[in-house]
Design an enzyme around this catalytic site. Structure first.
Site, PDB file in Angstrom:
ATOM      1  N   HIS A 167       0.872  -1.181   0.000  1.00  0.00           N
ATOM      2  CA  HIS A 167       0.000   0.000   0.000  1.00  0.00           C
ATOM      3  C   HIS A 167       0.906   1.228   0.000  1.00  0.00           C
ATOM      4  O   HIS A 167       1.967   1.223   0.635  1.00  0.00           O
ATOM      5  CB  HIS A 167      -0.851   0.072   1.282  1.00  0.00           C
ATOM      6  N   CYS A 261      -2.177   2.774   9.106  1.00  0.00           N
ATOM      7  CA  CYS A 261      -3.195   1.807   8.666  1.00  0.00           C
ATOM      8  C   CYS A 261      -4.395   1.796   9.605  1.00  0.00           C
ATOM      9  O   CYS A 261      -5.516   1.519   9.174  1.00  0.00           O
ATOM     10  CB  CYS A 261      -2.623   0.396   8.633  1.00  0.00           C
TER      11      CYS A 261
HETATM   12  N1  ARG Z   1      -3.573  -7.233   6.465  1.00  0.00           N
HETATM   13  C1  ARG Z   1      -4.035  -6.021   5.863  1.00  0.00           C
HETATM   14  C2  ARG Z   1      -4.023  -6.160   4.352  1.00  0.00           C
HETATM   15  O1  ARG Z   1      -3.147  -6.810   3.834  1.00  0.00           O
HETATM   16  C3  ARG Z   1      -3.196  -4.868   6.293  1.00  0.00           C
HETATM   17  C4  ARG Z   1      -3.682  -3.553   5.796  1.00  0.00           C
HETATM   18  C5  ARG Z   1      -2.814  -2.416   6.210  1.00  0.00           C
HETATM   19  N2  ARG Z   1      -3.386  -1.175   5.865  1.00  0.00           N
HETATM   20  C6  ARG Z   1      -2.739  -0.156   5.281  1.00  0.00           C
HETATM   21  N3  ARG Z   1      -3.368   0.956   5.128  1.00  0.00           N
HETATM   22  N4  ARG Z   1      -1.526  -0.295   4.804  1.00  0.00           N
HETATM   23  O2  ARG Z   1      -4.877  -5.654   3.662  1.00  0.00           O
END
Ligand code: ARG
Length: 273
Positions: A167, A261
């Site tokens: 992300h 996150c």
């Molecule tokens: N386990 C989650 C996923 O893979 C983690 C999300 C983390 N969120 C972020 N905004 N980076 O989607």
């Protein structure tokens, strides 16, 4: 540089049902133990840090069976009173989207529905007058055009190339209207060139900082809340005049998440930022 803190309004989701039951990014190992009670205490500490800084924290009710719902940044993109709902790449997270959408509706935001995979503020960061939008792993490139149409900010596509930084908010953090910090290697050569052009004064993070999710930070323009383990990045930020606040989110990192996150910024109309 102006170092004025702006009061923020955040949406968070208590990690009541947090677990690592599946693997949709390289951080996640369903066989490794996770301490949900510790995750909750670490999350409560993050919420307290925000409150102590004078920010408002709203909460969405966590739902059983959605262990990643704690990562509120993926619940939407909220700018100028408009909320764009999300569409997850992975079926394991699909049911989070309507829950967040209903929350935005109840809170009175003007709602927009996504036409493509769009993982919200995980991949969409407002930096001054530009929307930086990640793609490569989660949010579809096609979603970027819709973001520009809905929000009316020029969207700059950022091509992510390292699966650990899947992300945008794991590879780049917005420090204030003018400045960002990022890990150059997490971006394609072309995106690196764009970042250098847009942000010649940016802070460059090291791989060691990024590997503890140090870039998954939340800034109010003066205070930067970041993982406590990102010590080099914190030192660089202090050199620039920011106040850094380290938080330990070791349990949530097992799912690939850090402070940002867990935090969705709710932006009202322009006047009330
Ligand atoms: N386990 C989650 C996923 O893979 C983690 C999300 C983390 N969120 C972020 N905004 N980076 O989607």
């Amino acid at each position: 540089m102006t170092m004025d803190a702006t009061r923020q309004r955040f949406l968070m989701c208590r990690p009541t049902y947090f677990a690592v039951d599946y693997a949709i990014n390289p951080w996640m190992d369903p066989n490794a133990p996770v301490d949900t009670d510790l995750a909750i205490r670490q999350w409560e500490r993050l919420r307290q840090v925000y409150r102590d800084l004078g920010h408002t924290v709203e909460e969405i009710t966590p739902l059983p069976g959605l262990p990643d719902m704690v990562f509120a940044a993926n619940g939407g993109t909220v700018i100028d009173g408009k909320a764009m709902a999300v569409q997850f790449r992975d079926p394991q997270r699909a049911d989070e989207a309507p829950a967040y959408r209903a929350w935005f509706e109840g809170a009175g935001f003007e709602l927009y529905d996504p036409k493509h995979v769009n993982e919200g503020e995980g991949d969409v960061l407002l930096a001054g007058d530009h929307l930086l939008a990640g793609t490569g792993f989660r949010t579809a490139h096609a979603a970027h055009a819709q973001l520009q149409e809905v929000f009316g900010y020029p969207v700059i596509t950022m091509q992510l190339v390292d699966p650990r930084f899947y992300h945008l908010d794991t590879a780049l953090t917005v420090l204030d209207e003018r400045t960002v910090a990022y890990l150059p290697e997490a971006f394609s050569p072309g995106s690196q060139a764009v970042l250098r052009r847009l942000f010649p004064d940016a802070v460059h993070a090291t791989m060691a900082d990024a590997e503890v999710l140090g870039l998954n930070a939340v800034s109010d323009g003066r205070h930067v809340v970041l993982p406590a383990q990102a010590t080099d990045l914190a030192a660089k930020l202090r050199d620039r005049g920011y106040q850094t606040i380290g938080v330990d989110l070791s349990e949530l990192r097992k799912a690939g998440g850090g402070p940002k996150c867990c935090t969705l910024r709710l932006r009202q109309g322009k006047a009330s930022k």
